[in-house]
Design an enzyme around this catalytic site. Structure first.
Site, PDB file in Angstrom:
ATOM      1  N   ASP A   1       0.858  -1.185   0.000  1.00 51.59           N
ATOM      2  CA  ASP A   1       0.000   0.000   0.000  1.00 51.59           C
ATOM      3  C   ASP A   1       0.890   1.230   0.000  1.00 51.59           C
ATOM      4  O   ASP A   1       1.232   1.765   1.045  1.00 51.59           O
ATOM      5  CB  ASP A   1      -0.935   0.011   1.206  1.00 51.59           C
ATOM      6  CG  ASP A   1      -1.902   1.190   1.163  1.00 51.59           C
ATOM      7  OD1 ASP A   1      -2.284   1.605   0.051  1.00 51.59           O
ATOM      8  OD2 ASP A   1      -2.259   1.703   2.233  1.00 51.59           O
TER       9      ASP A   1
ATOM     10  N   GLU B   1       2.232   5.028  -0.419  1.00 55.24           N
ATOM     11  CA  GLU B   1       1.774   6.406  -0.281  1.00 55.24           C
ATOM     12  C   GLU B   1       2.640   7.235  -1.211  1.00 55.24           C
ATOM     13  O   GLU B   1       3.817   6.919  -1.410  1.00 55.24           O
ATOM     14  CB  GLU B   1       1.893   6.892   1.165  1.00 55.24           C
ATOM     15  CG  GLU B   1       1.046   6.100   2.157  1.00 55.24           C
ATOM     16  CD  GLU B   1      -0.444   6.083   1.849  1.00 55.24           C
ATOM     17  OE1 GLU B   1      -0.963   7.070   1.268  1.00 55.24           O
ATOM     18  OE2 GLU B   1      -1.102   5.081   2.171  1.00 55.24           O
TER      19      GLU B   1
ATOM     20  N   HIS C   1      16.630 -12.913 -17.595  1.00 53.88           N
ATOM     21  CA  HIS C   1      17.271 -11.598 -17.493  1.00 53.88           C
ATOM     22  C   HIS C   1      17.468 -10.919 -18.843  1.00 53.88           C
ATOM     23  O   HIS C   1      18.118  -9.883 -18.906  1.00 53.88           O
ATOM     24  CB  HIS C   1      18.579 -11.633 -16.693  1.00 53.88           C
ATOM     25  CG  HIS C   1      18.370 -11.998 -15.268  1.00 53.88           C
ATOM     26  ND1 HIS C   1      17.596 -11.255 -14.404  1.00 53.88           N
ATOM     27  CD2 HIS C   1      18.815 -13.049 -14.546  1.00 53.88           C
ATOM     28  CE1 HIS C   1      17.578 -11.831 -13.219  1.00 53.88           C
ATOM     29  NE2 HIS C   1      18.301 -12.923 -13.277  1.00 53.88           N
TER      30      HIS C   1
ATOM     31  N   ASP D   1      12.080 -12.057 -20.526  1.00 52.18           N
ATOM     32  CA  ASP D   1      11.415 -11.984 -19.216  1.00 52.18           C
ATOM     33  C   ASP D   1       9.984 -11.474 -19.373  1.00 52.18           C
ATOM     34  O   ASP D   1       9.053 -11.999 -18.749  1.00 52.18           O
ATOM     35  CB  ASP D   1      12.195 -11.093 -18.252  1.00 52.18           C
ATOM     36  CG  ASP D   1      13.450 -11.761 -17.725  1.00 52.18           C
ATOM     37  OD1 ASP D   1      13.683 -12.959 -18.016  1.00 52.18           O
ATOM     38  OD2 ASP D   1      14.206 -11.086 -16.999  1.00 52.18           O
TER      39      ASP D   1
END
Length: 151
Positions: free
Chosen positions: A19, A21, A122, A127
């Protein structure tokens, strides 16, 4: 009747809960918005216990001064981000810390889904193609994938 979707064993070994900010203002959304808090918890899907946490405040670089609105909204003060690593450094630290928690990575996810690694690990394009295979396999098992946010 197919009961495979009613299986009692979880599809994933762990859930990562994030989460972020970010920088914000009540008048104009800063462009780019920058992550200023990077929290992650790692939850065991079988025991539902939190097994690891990662938390880092991040120093914004495009807009280094937080607005009063941002501080009031998030509780994050200028002192909390001042002198902290930038996002790139934070991502590296996160990768190092959480990598020690679980080194499954993309090849492990492919293996867990019964898929083969194609190309070279890689290599950016290889990828991306392999991660696309993972996404498609997960979407087939769980067709109701939804966004958790907007950009």
């Amino acid at each position: 009747m197919d009961n495979s979707s009613c299986s009692s064993s979880p599809v994933f070994d762990y859930y990562l809960v994030l989460d972020f900010e970010a920088t914000c203002d009540d008048k104009n959304k800063p462009k780019p918005q920058e992550i200023i808090e990077f929290p992650v918890t790692k939850v065991n899907s079988r025991t539902l216990q939190t097994e690891a946490e990662f938390h880092q405040y991040v120093c914004p670089t495009a807009h280094p001064k937080l607005t009063t609105f941002c501080t009031d909204l998030t509780g994050i003060t200028q002192d909390m981000v001042e002198g902290k690593p930038d996002l790139q450094t934070t991502l590296q630290v996160y990768s190092d810390v959480m990598g020690k928690q679980s080194k499954i990575g993309m090849p492990g996810m492919l293996h867990g889904l019964g898929l083969e690694l194609v190309g070279r690990h890689h290599s950016g394009i290889d990828d991306a193609r392999n991660i696309t295979k993972i996404l498609v396999a997960l979407a087939r098992k769980h067709p109701n994938i939804s966004a958790t946010g907007k950009m």
